[in-house]
Motif scaffolding. Structure first.
Motif, PDB file in Angstrom:
ATOM      1  N   PRO A  34       0.813  -1.238   0.000  1.00  0.00           N
ATOM      2  CA  PRO A  34       0.000   0.000   0.000  1.00  0.00           C
ATOM      3  C   PRO A  34       0.841   1.281   0.000  1.00  0.00           C
ATOM      4  CG  PRO A  34      -0.274  -1.222   2.080  1.00  0.00           C
ATOM      5  CD  PRO A  34       0.423  -2.124   1.114  1.00  0.00           C
ATOM      6  N   GLN A  35       2.016   1.250   0.669  1.00  0.00           N
ATOM      7  CA  GLN A  35       2.901   2.431   0.653  1.00  0.00           C
ATOM      8  C   GLN A  35       3.447   2.672  -0.763  1.00  0.00           C
ATOM      9  OE1 GLN A  35       4.091   4.724   3.457  1.00  0.00           O
ATOM     10  NE2 GLN A  35       4.229   5.704   1.459  1.00  0.00           N
ATOM     11  N   LYS A  38       0.535   4.030  -2.939  1.00  0.00           N
ATOM     12  CA  LYS A  38       0.237   5.413  -2.534  1.00  0.00           C
ATOM     13  C   LYS A  38       1.297   6.380  -3.075  1.00  0.00           C
ATOM     14  CE  LYS A  38      -0.138   8.211   1.715  1.00  0.00           C
ATOM     15  NZ  LYS A  38      -1.474   8.827   1.723  1.00  0.00           N
ATOM     16  N   THR A  39       2.573   5.999  -2.955  1.00  0.00           N
ATOM     17  CA  THR A  39       3.662   6.888  -3.367  1.00  0.00           C
ATOM     18  C   THR A  39       3.724   7.028  -4.891  1.00  0.00           C
ATOM     19  OG1 THR A  39       4.845   6.141  -1.399  1.00  0.00           O
ATOM     20  CG2 THR A  39       6.109   7.423  -2.974  1.00  0.00           C
ATOM     21  N   ASN A  44       3.920  12.058  -3.367  1.00  0.00           N
ATOM     22  CA  ASN A  44       4.212  12.856  -2.174  1.00  0.00           C
ATOM     23  C   ASN A  44       5.135  12.058  -1.251  1.00  0.00           C
ATOM     24  OD1 ASN A  44       4.250  14.157   0.303  1.00  0.00           O
ATOM     25  ND2 ASN A  44       2.056  14.618   0.298  1.00  0.00           N
ATOM     26  N   GLU A  46       7.329  13.767   0.963  1.00  0.00           N
ATOM     27  CA  GLU A  46       7.866  14.726   1.929  1.00  0.00           C
ATOM     28  C   GLU A  46       8.012  14.127   3.336  1.00  0.00           C
ATOM     29  OE1 GLU A  46       6.863  19.158   3.176  1.00  0.00           O
ATOM     30  OE2 GLU A  46       5.668  18.482   1.463  1.00  0.00           O
ATOM     31  N   GLY A  47       6.990  13.399   3.761  1.00  0.00           N
ATOM     32  CA  GLY A  47       6.994  12.847   5.119  1.00  0.00           C
ATOM     33  C   GLY A  47       7.810  11.568   5.267  1.00  0.00           C
ATOM     34  N   ILE A  48       8.280  11.038   4.131  1.00  0.00           N
ATOM     35  CA  ILE A  48       9.014   9.772   4.146  1.00  0.00           C
ATOM     36  C   ILE A  48      10.506  10.025   4.369  1.00  0.00           C
ATOM     37  CG2 ILE A  48       9.782   7.875   2.624  1.00  0.00           C
ATOM     38  CD1 ILE A  48       6.940   7.808   1.489  1.00  0.00           C
ATOM     39  N   SER A  49      11.115   9.278   5.278  1.00  0.00           N
ATOM     40  CA  SER A  49      12.528   9.449   5.605  1.00  0.00           C
ATOM     41  C   SER A  49      13.430   8.736   4.584  1.00  0.00           C
ATOM     42  CB  SER A  49      12.787   8.906   7.013  1.00  0.00           C
ATOM     43  OG  SER A  49      14.168   8.678   7.216  1.00  0.00           O
ATOM     44  N   TYR A  53      14.582   4.570   4.294  1.00  0.00           N
ATOM     45  CA  TYR A  53      14.505   3.680   3.131  1.00  0.00           C
ATOM     46  C   TYR A  53      15.879   3.277   2.598  1.00  0.00           C
ATOM     47  CZ  TYR A  53       9.551   3.213   3.178  1.00  0.00           C
ATOM     48  OH  TYR A  53       8.282   2.856   3.568  1.00  0.00           O
ATOM     49  N   LYS A  93      11.432   8.386  -3.644  1.00  0.00           N
ATOM     50  CA  LYS A  93      11.869   9.393  -2.665  1.00  0.00           C
ATOM     51  C   LYS A  93      13.017  10.228  -3.256  1.00  0.00           C
ATOM     52  CE  LYS A  93      12.667  11.625   1.142  1.00  0.00           C
ATOM     53  NZ  LYS A  93      11.744  12.651   1.650  1.00  0.00           N
TER      54      LYS A  93
ATOM     55  N   GLN B  35      12.875   7.481  10.678  1.00  0.00           N
ATOM     56  CA  GLN B  35      11.488   7.809  10.304  1.00  0.00           C
ATOM     57  C   GLN B  35      10.705   8.288  11.532  1.00  0.00           C
ATOM     58  OE1 GLN B  35       9.635   7.519   6.999  1.00  0.00           O
ATOM     59  NE2 GLN B  35       8.670   8.980   8.368  1.00  0.00           N
ATOM     60  N   LYS B  38      11.982  11.835  12.440  1.00  0.00           N
ATOM     61  CA  LYS B  38      11.487  12.793  11.418  1.00  0.00           C
ATOM     62  C   LYS B  38      10.000  13.109  11.628  1.00  0.00           C
ATOM     63  CE  LYS B  38      10.836  13.089   6.368  1.00  0.00           C
ATOM     64  NZ  LYS B  38      11.562  14.282   5.921  1.00  0.00           N
ATOM     65  N   ASN B  44       4.620  15.690   9.780  1.00  0.00           N
ATOM     66  CA  ASN B  44       4.101  15.559   8.419  1.00  0.00           C
ATOM     67  C   ASN B  44       3.952  14.066   8.090  1.00  0.00           C
ATOM     68  OD1 ASN B  44       3.674  15.372   5.674  1.00  0.00           O
ATOM     69  ND2 ASN B  44       5.164  16.942   5.119  1.00  0.00           N
ATOM     70  N   GLY B  47       2.422  11.748   3.330  1.00  0.00           N
ATOM     71  CA  GLY B  47       2.925  10.763   2.374  1.00  0.00           C
ATOM     72  C   GLY B  47       3.015   9.346   2.920  1.00  0.00           C
ATOM     73  N   ILE B  48       2.756   9.228   4.246  1.00  0.00           N
ATOM     74  CA  ILE B  48       2.885   7.913   4.897  1.00  0.00           C
ATOM     75  C   ILE B  48       1.571   7.141   4.797  1.00  0.00           C
ATOM     76  CG2 ILE B  48       3.104   6.835   7.199  1.00  0.00           C
ATOM     77  CD1 ILE B  48       5.280   8.899   7.813  1.00  0.00           C
ATOM     78  N   SER B  49       1.648   5.877   4.426  1.00  0.00           N
ATOM     79  CA  SER B  49       0.448   5.050   4.257  1.00  0.00           C
ATOM     80  C   SER B  49      -0.025   4.483   5.591  1.00  0.00           C
ATOM     81  CB  SER B  49       0.751   3.913   3.280  1.00  0.00           C
ATOM     82  OG  SER B  49      -0.227   2.894   3.383  1.00  0.00           O
ATOM     83  N   LEU B  51      -2.417   2.275   5.947  1.00  0.00           N
ATOM     84  CA  LEU B  51      -2.577   0.828   5.778  1.00  0.00           C
ATOM     85  C   LEU B  51      -1.238   0.113   5.957  1.00  0.00           C
ATOM     86  CD1 LEU B  51      -4.447  -1.537   5.146  1.00  0.00           C
ATOM     87  CD2 LEU B  51      -4.166  -1.072   2.701  1.00  0.00           C
ATOM     88  N   MET B  52      -0.152   0.731   5.419  1.00  0.00           N
ATOM     89  CA  MET B  52       1.164   0.130   5.606  1.00  0.00           C
ATOM     90  C   MET B  52       1.479  -0.020   7.091  1.00  0.00           C
ATOM     91  SD  MET B  52       5.094   1.410   4.913  1.00  0.00           S
ATOM     92  CE  MET B  52       6.294   0.794   6.113  1.00  0.00           C
TER      93      MET B  52
END
Lengths: 97, 97
Positions: A34-35, A38-39, A44, A46-49, A53, A93, B35, B38, B44, B47-49, B51-52
């Motif tokens: 799902p991530q 979604k991405t 988007n 921005e909120g993902i580190s 990853y 990202k 993560q 952050k 923020n 952008g984070i799922s 469901l994930m």
């Protein structure tokens, strides 16, 4: 695969521990789907580190090698699937940061 | 712990496979720390799922139970650490969505 599962849970193939382990593996492996969707859709990140990853993708790749070298098929295949999701999110990202 | 590592890699305690597995476990476990930091700082979570993190937190909790029931200390403790990060990110996602 059957042999590996049998080894790991001490002979009880379809027992409680196997169901627990398989459910756990399924959830942690496919939670990145799902991530990824979604991405790809929202672009988007921005909120993902990035550091998360970076570390996670490298770690999953090492798990994949570990599964390969120790001939542990469940570890190899679960991490192969997770790696494909993680590298996709990492690439997005880097692209959309 | 020493005994468990020994069992898992067939007697070679400080060998190549152990270093590979421990590095892999360290990276995948602690990748969730940047993560978490952050998300606490920036609040923020767009952008984070959800469901994930729902699936992932549930899956890591089941891994934790699996490690407990099969008396696999590395699995138990690695997932206890990951669980504390995952539940924090999930809570922040629910709070700031």
């Amino acid at each position: 695969m059957r042999k590996l599962l049998q080894n790991q849970v001490g002979g009880e193939i379809y027992g409680f521990f196997t169901i627990l382990g398989v459910t756990a593996a399924f959830l942690t492996t496919f939670s990145f789907l799902p991530q990824t969707i979604k991405t790809i859709k929202e672009k988007n990140t921005e909120g993902i580190s990035l550091l998360m990853y970076g570390m996670f993708t490298a770690g999953v790749f090492l798990w994949l090698l570990y599964g390969f070298y120790t001939k542990d098929l469940p570890v190899f295949f679960a991490n192969l699937i997770t790696f494909s999701f993680a590298i996709t999110i990492l690439t997005l990202k880097l692209k959309y940061r």
